[in-house]
Motif scaffolding. Sequence first.
Motif, PDB file in Angstrom:
ATOM      1  N   GLY A  44       0.866  -1.223   0.044  1.00 41.35           N
ATOM      2  CA  GLY A  44       0.031  -0.024   0.075  1.00 41.35           C
ATOM      3  C   GLY A  44       0.820   1.051  -0.099  1.00 41.35           C
ATOM      4  N   GLN A  45       2.022   1.197   0.850  1.00 41.57           N
ATOM      5  CA  GLN A  45       2.724   2.604   0.818  1.00 41.57           C
ATOM      6  C   GLN A  45       3.594   2.640  -0.370  1.00 41.57           C
ATOM      7  OE1 GLN A  45       5.185   1.420   4.258  1.00 41.57           O
ATOM      8  NE2 GLN A  45       3.896   2.296   5.506  1.00 41.57           N
ATOM      9  N   MET A  46       4.007   1.459  -1.147  1.00 41.45           N
ATOM     10  CA  MET A  46       4.584   1.752  -2.242  1.00 41.45           C
ATOM     11  C   MET A  46       3.435   2.568  -3.523  1.00 41.45           C
ATOM     12  SD  MET A  46       6.470  -1.884  -2.656  1.00 41.45           S
ATOM     13  CE  MET A  46       7.162  -1.460  -4.302  1.00 41.45           C
ATOM     14  N   ARG A  47       2.306   2.290  -3.195  1.00 43.15           N
ATOM     15  CA  ARG A  47       1.491   2.965  -3.972  1.00 43.15           C
ATOM     16  C   ARG A  47       0.815   4.239  -3.603  1.00 43.15           C
ATOM     17  NH1 ARG A  47      -1.228  -2.220  -3.559  1.00 43.15           N
ATOM     18  NH2 ARG A  47      -3.069  -1.211  -2.867  1.00 43.15           N
ATOM     19  N   GLY A  48       1.386   4.714  -2.447  1.00 45.39           N
ATOM     20  CA  GLY A  48       0.807   5.910  -1.821  1.00 45.39           C
ATOM     21  C   GLY A  48      -0.422   5.583  -0.974  1.00 45.39           C
ATOM     22  N   ARG A  49      -0.626   4.617  -0.807  1.00 45.33           N
ATOM     23  CA  ARG A  49      -1.911   4.270   0.047  1.00 45.33           C
ATOM     24  C   ARG A  49      -1.788   3.640   1.460  1.00 45.33           C
ATOM     25  NH1 ARG A  49      -3.438   7.156  -3.255  1.00 45.33           N
ATOM     26  NH2 ARG A  49      -4.868   6.856  -4.906  1.00 45.33           N
ATOM     27  N   VAL A 115       3.972  20.443  -6.749  1.00 49.92           N
ATOM     28  CA  VAL A 115       4.009  19.553  -5.643  1.00 49.92           C
ATOM     29  C   VAL A 115       3.208  19.942  -4.871  1.00 49.92           C
ATOM     30  CG1 VAL A 115       5.867  19.155  -3.931  1.00 49.92           C
ATOM     31  CG2 VAL A 115       6.679  19.703  -6.219  1.00 49.92           C
ATOM     32  N   GLU A 116       2.753  21.244  -4.739  1.00 51.68           N
ATOM     33  CA  GLU A 116       1.441  21.349  -3.817  1.00 51.68           C
ATOM     34  C   GLU A 116       0.148  20.732  -4.041  1.00 51.68           C
ATOM     35  OE1 GLU A 116      -0.125  23.393  -0.110  1.00 51.68           O
ATOM     36  OE2 GLU A 116       2.031  22.918  -0.746  1.00 51.68           O
ATOM     37  N   PHE A 117      -0.123  20.996  -5.213  1.00 52.46           N
ATOM     38  CA  PHE A 117      -1.276  20.415  -6.075  1.00 52.46           C
ATOM     39  C   PHE A 117      -1.376  18.717  -5.693  1.00 52.46           C
ATOM     40  CE2 PHE A 117      -1.087  24.184  -9.351  1.00 52.46           C
ATOM     41  CZ  PHE A 117      -1.267  24.856  -8.286  1.00 52.46           C
ATOM     42  N   GLU A 118      -0.261  18.372  -6.044  1.00 48.79           N
ATOM     43  CA  GLU A 118      -0.161  16.539  -5.964  1.00 48.79           C
ATOM     44  C   GLU A 118      -0.262  16.401  -4.425  1.00 48.79           C
ATOM     45  OE1 GLU A 118       0.198  12.704  -6.759  1.00 48.79           O
ATOM     46  OE2 GLU A 118      -0.324  14.524  -8.111  1.00 48.79           O
ATOM     47  N   PHE A 119       0.273  17.120  -3.668  1.00 46.58           N
ATOM     48  CA  PHE A 119       0.324  16.889  -2.168  1.00 46.58           C
ATOM     49  C   PHE A 119      -1.297  16.685  -1.671  1.00 46.58           C
ATOM     50  CE2 PHE A 119      -0.394  18.134   2.117  1.00 46.58           C
ATOM     51  CZ  PHE A 119       0.372  17.150   2.966  1.00 46.58           C
ATOM     52  N   TRP A 120      -2.202  17.611  -2.164  1.00 41.67           N
ATOM     53  CA  TRP A 120      -3.177  17.581  -1.866  1.00 41.67           C
ATOM     54  C   TRP A 120      -4.220  16.561  -2.495  1.00 41.67           C
ATOM     55  CZ3 TRP A 120      -4.557  19.371   2.752  1.00 41.67           C
ATOM     56  CH2 TRP A 120      -3.748  20.358   3.418  1.00 41.67           C
ATOM     57  N   ARG A 121      -3.931  16.566  -3.664  1.00 44.29           N
ATOM     58  CA  ARG A 121      -4.575  15.445  -4.502  1.00 44.29           C
ATOM     59  C   ARG A 121      -4.182  13.957  -3.860  1.00 44.29           C
ATOM     60  NH1 ARG A 121      -4.098  11.194  -7.206  1.00 44.29           N
ATOM     61  NH2 ARG A 121      -2.017  11.144  -6.968  1.00 44.29           N
ATOM     62  N   ARG A 123      -3.143  13.417  -0.827  1.00 49.49           N
ATOM     63  CA  ARG A 123      -3.699  13.309   0.616  1.00 49.49           C
ATOM     64  C   ARG A 123      -5.277  13.055   0.601  1.00 49.49           C
ATOM     65  NH1 ARG A 123      -2.310  14.810   5.681  1.00 49.49           N
ATOM     66  NH2 ARG A 123      -3.649  15.482   6.905  1.00 49.49           N
ATOM     67  N   ALA A 124      -6.080  13.669  -0.234  1.00 55.69           N
ATOM     68  CA  ALA A 124      -7.389  13.317  -0.374  1.00 55.69           C
ATOM     69  C   ALA A 124      -7.696  11.947  -0.941  1.00 55.69           C
ATOM     70  CB  ALA A 124      -8.115  14.429  -1.275  1.00 55.69           C
ATOM     71  N   ALA A 125      -6.719  11.504  -1.613  1.00 56.82           N
ATOM     72  CA  ALA A 125      -7.172  10.029  -2.074  1.00 56.82           C
ATOM     73  C   ALA A 125      -6.753   9.106  -1.147  1.00 56.82           C
ATOM     74  CB  ALA A 125      -6.469   9.882  -3.408  1.00 56.82           C
ATOM     75  N   ASN A 126      -5.738   9.292  -0.331  1.00 53.12           N
ATOM     76  CA  ASN A 126      -5.360   8.348   0.704  1.00 53.12           C
ATOM     77  C   ASN A 126      -6.350   8.239   1.973  1.00 53.12           C
ATOM     78  OD1 ASN A 126      -3.844   6.432   1.937  1.00 53.12           O
ATOM     79  ND2 ASN A 126      -2.355   7.981   2.884  1.00 53.12           N
ATOM     80  N   LEU A 127      -6.609   9.669   2.137  1.00 46.62           N
ATOM     81  CA  LEU A 127      -7.579   9.775   3.494  1.00 46.62           C
ATOM     82  C   LEU A 127      -9.056   9.036   2.984  1.00 46.62           C
ATOM     83  CD1 LEU A 127      -6.805  13.377   4.788  1.00 46.62           C
ATOM     84  CD2 LEU A 127      -6.487  11.372   5.995  1.00 46.62           C
ATOM     85  N   GLU A 128      -9.301   9.175   1.725  1.00 46.90           N
ATOM     86  CA  GLU A 128     -10.730   8.634   1.339  1.00 46.90           C
ATOM     87  C   GLU A 128     -10.610   7.075   1.578  1.00 46.90           C
ATOM     88  OE1 GLU A 128     -13.846   8.689  -2.448  1.00 46.90           O
ATOM     89  OE2 GLU A 128     -11.602   9.605  -2.499  1.00 46.90           O
ATOM     90  N   GLY A 129      -9.378   6.608   1.244  1.00 51.00           N
ATOM     91  CA  GLY A 129      -9.391   5.121   1.226  1.00 51.00           C
ATOM     92  C   GLY A 129      -9.185   4.702   2.652  1.00 51.00           C
ATOM     93  N   ILE A 130      -8.371   5.371   3.482  1.00 48.59           N
ATOM     94  CA  ILE A 130      -8.729   5.179   5.132  1.00 48.59           C
ATOM     95  C   ILE A 130      -9.900   5.103   5.517  1.00 48.59           C
ATOM     96  CG2 ILE A 130      -7.649   5.905   7.305  1.00 48.59           C
ATOM     97  CD1 ILE A 130      -5.282   6.823   5.955  1.00 48.59           C
ATOM     98  N   TRP A 131     -10.584   6.299   5.216  1.00 43.96           N
ATOM     99  CA  TRP A 131     -12.176   6.405   5.769  1.00 43.96           C
ATOM    100  C   TRP A 131     -13.016   5.244   5.063  1.00 43.96           C
ATOM    101  CZ3 TRP A 131     -14.496   8.422   9.466  1.00 43.96           C
ATOM    102  CH2 TRP A 131     -16.000   8.636   9.428  1.00 43.96           C
ATOM    103  N   ALA A 132     -12.796   4.574   3.868  1.00 42.12           N
ATOM    104  CA  ALA A 132     -13.447   3.465   3.407  1.00 42.12           C
ATOM    105  C   ALA A 132     -13.387   2.274   4.253  1.00 42.12           C
ATOM    106  CB  ALA A 132     -13.254   3.130   1.938  1.00 42.12           C
TER     107      ALA A 132
END
Length: 205
Positions: A44-49, A115-121, A123-132
């Motif tokens: 998961g970490q290798m995929r940013g998740r 880099v800032e744009f990618e960070f928030w994109r 972060r949102a995707a990872n947090l969405e996965g955690i919440w799921a």
Amino acid sequence: VFVEDVLVPMLSNRKNHEQWPAVVKQDVQTHIHELKNSISVLNGQMRGRTLLPMPLGVEEIERAAERGAAENKYSAKFIGVVETTLVEWSSLTSEVLDRKSAVLLEKGNNPGPQVEFEFWRARAANLEGIWAQLDDYKVKRMKAMLQQAQSAYYPSFHLTYEQIDTALREAEEINMHLKPLSRAVQNMEEADFPDIKPHLPAIMH
């Protein structure tokens, strides 16, 4: 690949250790489960998740919860396994929540706006996965079990839900507002210097 595709399935096959003593079999099952979880988290970490590994015996959570609800008591051993899992989850989620977009600047680097744009994109995707994962039925049953058992770990587990929910809402809102700006900045970065001026209004708006 060898560990995940060969070693773990081989050791997980109960037919391969039918003659082993019960204590040895239980110990092997525990170590196999921990190994599988470690591989899952790493993948998961290798995929940013961020993947939250489930406790040993998760397939019996529903039956255990129903039995506990009827008898108003739970196996101390099973609750202990769940509590141990929550400690690991807390570490994984705290690592995500503590990440800041300014870390590269703090290290003395000079990252561009993308880099800032990618960070928030991300972060949102990872947090969405955690919440799921937290919203999964089995995890909700785990939470209910801890609450009914008055576990000392319940308050921190409930707080994790609140923290992930708040962080996800923040990341989604920021990402939503940055998306249009991201494209405008990209167009400007790709333009030659004399052609930059027409792109400025979209960025300054």
